[in-house]
Design a protein around this motif. Structure first.
Motif, short mmCIF file in Angstrom:
data_model
loop_
_atom_site.label_atom_id
_atom_site.label_comp_id
_atom_site.label_asym_id
_atom_site.label_seq_id
_atom_site.Cartn_x
_atom_site.Cartn_y
_atom_site.Cartn_z
N LEU A 1 6.29 51.07 8.46
CA LEU A 1 6.79 49.94 8.66
C LEU A 1 7.81 49.38 7.80
N PRO A 2 9.03 48.75 8.09
CA PRO A 2 9.76 48.21 6.73
C PRO A 2 9.22 46.78 6.36
N TYR A 3 9.17 46.59 5.17
CA TYR A 3 8.71 45.53 4.49
C TYR A 3 9.72 45.07 3.36
N ARG A 4 9.35 43.80 2.64
CA ARG A 4 10.23 43.43 1.64
C ARG A 4 9.14 42.91 0.70
N LEU A 5 9.49 43.13 -0.54
CA LEU A 5 8.70 42.82 -1.65
C LEU A 5 9.23 41.39 -2.21
N ALA A 6 8.49 40.58 -2.73
CA ALA A 6 9.03 39.71 -3.75
C ALA A 6 7.89 39.33 -4.84
N GLU A 7 8.45 38.80 -5.88
CA GLU A 7 7.37 38.46 -7.12
C GLU A 7 7.51 37.16 -7.09
N VAL A 8 6.21 36.49 -7.31
CA VAL A 8 5.90 35.10 -7.56
C VAL A 8 5.72 35.03 -9.10
N PRO A 9 6.88 34.31 -9.96
CA PRO A 9 6.56 34.02 -11.42
C PRO A 9 5.37 33.16 -11.64
N GLN A 10 4.93 33.45 -12.72
CA GLN A 10 3.68 32.89 -13.16
C GLN A 10 4.05 31.14 -13.35
N MET A 11 3.21 30.24 -13.02
CA MET A 11 3.33 28.89 -13.00
C MET A 11 2.39 28.34 -13.64
N GLY A 12 2.24 27.71 -14.92
CA GLY A 12 1.11 27.08 -15.58
C GLY A 12 -0.11 27.94 -15.52
N PRO A 13 -1.42 27.79 -14.99
CA PRO A 13 -2.43 28.53 -15.24
C PRO A 13 -2.42 29.65 -14.01
N GLN A 14 -1.40 29.46 -12.86
CA GLN A 14 -1.49 30.20 -11.97
C GLN A 14 -0.73 31.52 -12.14
N GLN A 15 -1.42 32.77 -12.00
CA GLN A 15 -1.02 33.98 -12.41
C GLN A 15 0.23 34.55 -11.41
N ALA A 16 1.12 35.23 -12.16
CA ALA A 16 2.32 35.74 -11.43
C ALA A 16 1.55 36.68 -10.11
N GLY A 17 2.46 36.78 -9.24
CA GLY A 17 1.89 37.36 -7.85
C GLY A 17 2.89 38.36 -7.42
N GLN A 18 2.57 39.14 -6.51
CA GLN A 18 3.17 40.14 -5.83
C GLN A 18 3.05 39.64 -4.01
N GLN A 19 4.10 39.52 -3.40
CA GLN A 19 4.09 39.37 -2.22
C GLN A 19 4.78 40.52 -1.40
N LEU A 20 4.30 40.81 0.02
CA LEU A 20 4.53 41.71 0.70
C LEU A 20 4.81 41.37 1.98
N PHE A 21 6.05 41.11 2.73
CA PHE A 21 6.39 40.53 4.05
C PHE A 21 6.58 41.68 5.19
N ILE A 22 6.00 41.65 5.97
CA ILE A 22 6.43 42.43 7.20
C ILE A 22 6.75 41.70 8.43
N ALA A 23 7.78 41.80 9.12
CA ALA A 23 8.20 41.05 10.45
C ALA A 23 7.35 41.82 11.41
#
Length: 133
Positions: free
Chosen positions: A92-114
């Motif tokens: 499956l094709p997918y796209r990754l995106a990183e969510v930067p840390q914001m205050g106490p919220q940890q940095a995250g990794q997103q994976l999107f699939i249409a």
């Protein structure tokens, strides 16, 4: 309050079911008898995704307002690695995106699939889980 479930109406019911079971890792479960075909797909013992067979032909273009995507959180590096294996196995094709840390919220990794035009599924985990896979 918490999200109870998301309903996706699709003309390709079996492809959507296979994606959520084979790739996302949900399980097919009990569903009340309705007049329209569909599936209830479970996560952690609860129905999270309701798939409904489209009974009306799709209208071209995207309706506004609309729900853009549904997101599932994976809590461990093992869950994330298993998801990536299933996505790659399904080619499956997918796209990754990183969510930067914001205050106490940890940095995250997103994976999107249409999943289909206008239907995007997101998986998200803490960035530290994504780097261990």
């Amino acid at each position: 309050m918490q999200l109870d479930h998301a309903t996706i109406v699709t003309a390709d019911l079996e492809t959507a079911r296979r994606f959520f079971v084979d790739v996302a890792g949900l399980t097919e479960g009990a569903r009340p008898r309705f007049s329209i075909d569909g599936y209830w797909l479970y996560a952690n013992g609860r129905p999270a995704i309701h798939l409904i067979d489209a009974t009306v032909p799709a209208v071209t273009g995207r309706a506004m307002p609309r729900i853009d995507h549904v997101a599932f959180r994976l809590e461990s590096a093992d869950e994330w690695a298993a998801l990536l294996r299933r996505v790659h196995a399904a080619d499956l094709p997918y796209r990754l995106a990183e969510v930067p840390q914001m205050g106490p919220q940890q940095a995250g990794q997103q994976l999107f699939i249409a999943l289909a035009p206008g239907v995007v599924i997101e998986f998200v985990t803490a960035l530290r889980n994504a780097h261990r896979s």
